[in-house]
Design a protein around this motif. Structure first.
Motif, PDB file in Angstrom:
ATOM      1  N   VAL A 148      11.826   2.712 -10.853  1.00 50.57           N
ATOM      2  CA  VAL A 148      11.230   3.964 -10.778  1.00 50.57           C
ATOM      3  C   VAL A 148      10.770   4.648  -9.381  1.00 50.57           C
ATOM      4  CG1 VAL A 148       9.176   5.438 -11.652  1.00 50.57           C
ATOM      5  CG2 VAL A 148      10.001   3.823 -13.002  1.00 50.57           C
ATOM      6  N   THR A 149      10.442   3.717  -8.340  1.00 48.83           N
ATOM      7  CA  THR A 149      10.296   4.155  -7.196  1.00 48.83           C
ATOM      8  C   THR A 149      11.535   5.010  -6.688  1.00 48.83           C
ATOM      9  OG1 THR A 149       8.975   2.247  -6.745  1.00 48.83           O
ATOM     10  CG2 THR A 149       9.422   3.571  -4.684  1.00 48.83           C
ATOM     11  N   PRO A 150      12.764   4.390  -6.403  1.00 48.71           N
ATOM     12  CA  PRO A 150      13.877   5.306  -5.841  1.00 48.71           C
ATOM     13  C   PRO A 150      14.076   6.483  -6.798  1.00 48.71           C
ATOM     14  CG  PRO A 150      14.763   3.061  -6.798  1.00 48.71           C
ATOM     15  CD  PRO A 150      13.249   3.047  -7.082  1.00 48.71           C
ATOM     16  N   LEU A 151      13.880   6.609  -8.073  1.00 51.88           N
ATOM     17  CA  LEU A 151      14.068   7.502  -9.041  1.00 51.88           C
ATOM     18  C   LEU A 151      13.018   8.776  -8.633  1.00 51.88           C
ATOM     19  CD1 LEU A 151      14.691   5.880 -12.635  1.00 51.88           C
ATOM     20  CD2 LEU A 151      16.611   7.013 -10.991  1.00 51.88           C
ATOM     21  N   GLY A 152      12.007   8.609  -8.310  1.00 53.22           N
ATOM     22  CA  GLY A 152      11.028   9.451  -7.808  1.00 53.22           C
ATOM     23  C   GLY A 152      11.218   9.930  -6.301  1.00 53.22           C
ATOM     24  N   GLY A 153      11.999   9.042  -5.373  1.00 53.23           N
ATOM     25  CA  GLY A 153      12.426   9.571  -4.108  1.00 53.23           C
ATOM     26  C   GLY A 153      13.627  10.712  -4.412  1.00 53.23           C
ATOM     27  N   LEU A 154      14.566  10.152  -5.328  1.00 55.14           N
ATOM     28  CA  LEU A 154      15.538  11.070  -5.744  1.00 55.14           C
ATOM     29  C   LEU A 154      15.178  12.665  -6.200  1.00 55.14           C
ATOM     30  CD1 LEU A 154      18.142   8.788  -7.165  1.00 55.14           C
ATOM     31  CD2 LEU A 154      18.312  10.003  -5.027  1.00 55.14           C
ATOM     32  N   ALA A 155      14.091  12.262  -7.283  1.00 53.63           N
ATOM     33  CA  ALA A 155      13.400  13.664  -7.550  1.00 53.63           C
ATOM     34  C   ALA A 155      12.922  14.694  -6.678  1.00 53.63           C
ATOM     35  CB  ALA A 155      12.421  13.167  -8.788  1.00 53.63           C
TER      36      ALA A 155
ATOM     37  N   SER B 213       5.185   7.685  -5.138  1.00 50.86           N
ATOM     38  CA  SER B 213       4.126   6.862  -4.482  1.00 50.86           C
ATOM     39  C   SER B 213       3.490   6.182  -5.611  1.00 50.86           C
ATOM     40  CB  SER B 213       3.109   7.924  -3.830  1.00 50.86           C
ATOM     41  OG  SER B 213       3.821   8.741  -2.756  1.00 50.86           O
ATOM     42  N   GLY B 214       3.135   6.627  -6.712  1.00 54.52           N
ATOM     43  CA  GLY B 214       2.317   5.793  -7.646  1.00 54.52           C
ATOM     44  C   GLY B 214       2.996   4.515  -7.903  1.00 54.52           C
ATOM     45  N   THR B 215       4.316   4.114  -8.180  1.00 58.03           N
ATOM     46  CA  THR B 215       4.800   3.175  -8.093  1.00 58.03           C
ATOM     47  C   THR B 215       4.663   2.173  -6.862  1.00 58.03           C
ATOM     48  OG1 THR B 215       6.985   3.726  -7.615  1.00 58.03           O
ATOM     49  CG2 THR B 215       6.554   3.595  -9.899  1.00 58.03           C
ATOM     50  N   ILE B 216       4.631   2.716  -5.788  1.00 57.07           N
ATOM     51  CA  ILE B 216       4.387   1.595  -4.346  1.00 57.07           C
ATOM     52  C   ILE B 216       3.024   1.310  -4.924  1.00 57.07           C
ATOM     53  CG2 ILE B 216       4.198   1.882  -1.986  1.00 57.07           C
ATOM     54  CD1 ILE B 216       6.643   3.887  -1.945  1.00 57.07           C
TER      55      ILE B 216
ATOM     56  N   LEU C 289      -0.323  -3.451  -5.234  1.00 57.82           N
ATOM     57  CA  LEU C 289      -1.611  -4.318  -5.670  1.00 57.82           C
ATOM     58  C   LEU C 289      -1.187  -5.551  -6.552  1.00 57.82           C
ATOM     59  CD1 LEU C 289      -3.907  -1.371  -6.045  1.00 57.82           C
ATOM     60  CD2 LEU C 289      -4.080  -2.899  -4.078  1.00 57.82           C
ATOM     61  N   LYS C 290      -0.262  -5.264  -7.668  1.00 61.55           N
ATOM     62  CA  LYS C 290      -0.075  -5.826  -8.697  1.00 61.55           C
ATOM     63  C   LYS C 290       1.477  -6.059  -8.833  1.00 61.55           C
ATOM     64  CE  LYS C 290      -4.423  -6.245 -10.223  1.00 61.55           C
ATOM     65  NZ  LYS C 290      -5.270  -7.314 -10.623  1.00 61.55           N
ATOM     66  N   ARG C 291       2.187  -6.429  -8.002  1.00 62.89           N
ATOM     67  CA  ARG C 291       3.676  -6.599  -8.281  1.00 62.89           C
ATOM     68  C   ARG C 291       3.934  -7.428  -9.320  1.00 62.89           C
ATOM     69  NH1 ARG C 291       7.268  -5.209  -5.768  1.00 62.89           N
ATOM     70  NH2 ARG C 291       8.132  -5.555  -3.932  1.00 62.89           N
ATOM     71  N   GLU C 292       3.593  -8.455  -9.771  1.00 63.57           N
ATOM     72  CA  GLU C 292       4.135  -9.319 -10.780  1.00 63.57           C
ATOM     73  C   GLU C 292       3.731  -8.317 -12.237  1.00 63.57           C
ATOM     74  OE1 GLU C 292       6.378 -11.627 -11.035  1.00 63.57           O
ATOM     75  OE2 GLU C 292       6.141 -11.506  -9.016  1.00 63.57           O
ATOM     76  N   GLN C 293       2.768  -7.910 -12.260  1.00 62.86           N
ATOM     77  CA  GLN C 293       2.341  -7.103 -13.203  1.00 62.86           C
ATOM     78  C   GLN C 293       3.217  -5.809 -13.644  1.00 62.86           C
ATOM     79  OE1 GLN C 293      -1.838  -6.331 -13.469  1.00 62.86           O
ATOM     80  NE2 GLN C 293      -1.744  -4.969 -15.365  1.00 62.86           N
ATOM     81  N   PHE C 294       3.595  -5.108 -12.618  1.00 64.16           N
ATOM     82  CA  PHE C 294       4.140  -3.812 -12.519  1.00 64.16           C
ATOM     83  C   PHE C 294       5.904  -4.033 -12.171  1.00 64.16           C
ATOM     84  CE2 PHE C 294      -0.383  -2.656 -12.206  1.00 64.16           C
ATOM     85  CZ  PHE C 294      -0.373  -1.841 -13.425  1.00 64.16           C
ATOM     86  N   ARG C 295       6.196  -5.115 -12.033  1.00 62.99           N
ATOM     87  CA  ARG C 295       7.479  -5.251 -11.755  1.00 62.99           C
ATOM     88  C   ARG C 295       8.529  -4.466 -12.218  1.00 62.99           C
ATOM     89  NH1 ARG C 295      10.203  -9.003  -8.638  1.00 62.99           N
ATOM     90  NH2 ARG C 295       8.473 -10.376  -8.568  1.00 62.99           N
ATOM     91  N   ALA C 296       8.497  -4.018 -13.789  1.00 62.53           N
ATOM     92  CA  ALA C 296       9.438  -3.489 -14.468  1.00 62.53           C
ATOM     93  C   ALA C 296       9.265  -1.959 -13.989  1.00 62.53           C
ATOM     94  CB  ALA C 296       8.917  -3.460 -15.890  1.00 62.53           C
TER      95      ALA C 296
END
Length: 121
Positions: free
Chosen positions: A104-111, A85-88, A93-100
């Protein structure tokens, strides 16, 4: 002791999910130029966060004398929820700033899924 931590963590997830969901419903559109995909993504993140907050409340309230819960379940659910959720939220809000952080999003889903899977053990 751990159940008290996860009770509080679940409560914080619930509280912040409601606040972020309310922002998503009433204030997000102007920040994302009314992009419906971003609004749906934000809503999904808030819903997943709320569901997993409730799951942590439930897990932390089960006495160990009634049912043994695998010790990895709660940390996986909590960590996965924050990552997913945090990465989403950040990417909405700031796709370019947090693109890296995108991977992490799918890793969070897997966790989160791993946390649920440990409940089968």
């Amino acid at each position: 002791m751990a159940s008290n931590f996860y009770w509080k963590a679940g409560s914080v997830l619930g509280l912040t999910a409601l606040a972020l969901g309310a922002f998503g419903a009433h204030g997000l559109a102007k920040h994302v130029n009314n992009d419906q995909t971003k609004i749906r993504n934000w809503t999904m993140a808030a819903e997943f966060q709320l569901m997993h907050g409730v799951a942590l409340l439930a897990l932390s309230s089960i006495p160990s004398t009634v049912r043994r819960i695998h010790p990895a379940a709660s940390p996986l659910i909590l960590g996965g929820t924050i990552m997913f959720s945090g990465t989403i939220y950040l990417l909405t809000l700031k796709r370019e700033q947090f693109r890296a952080l995108g991977p992490v999003t799918p890793l969070g889903g897997l966790a989160m899924m791993a946390g649920w899977a440990t409940l089968l053990l």
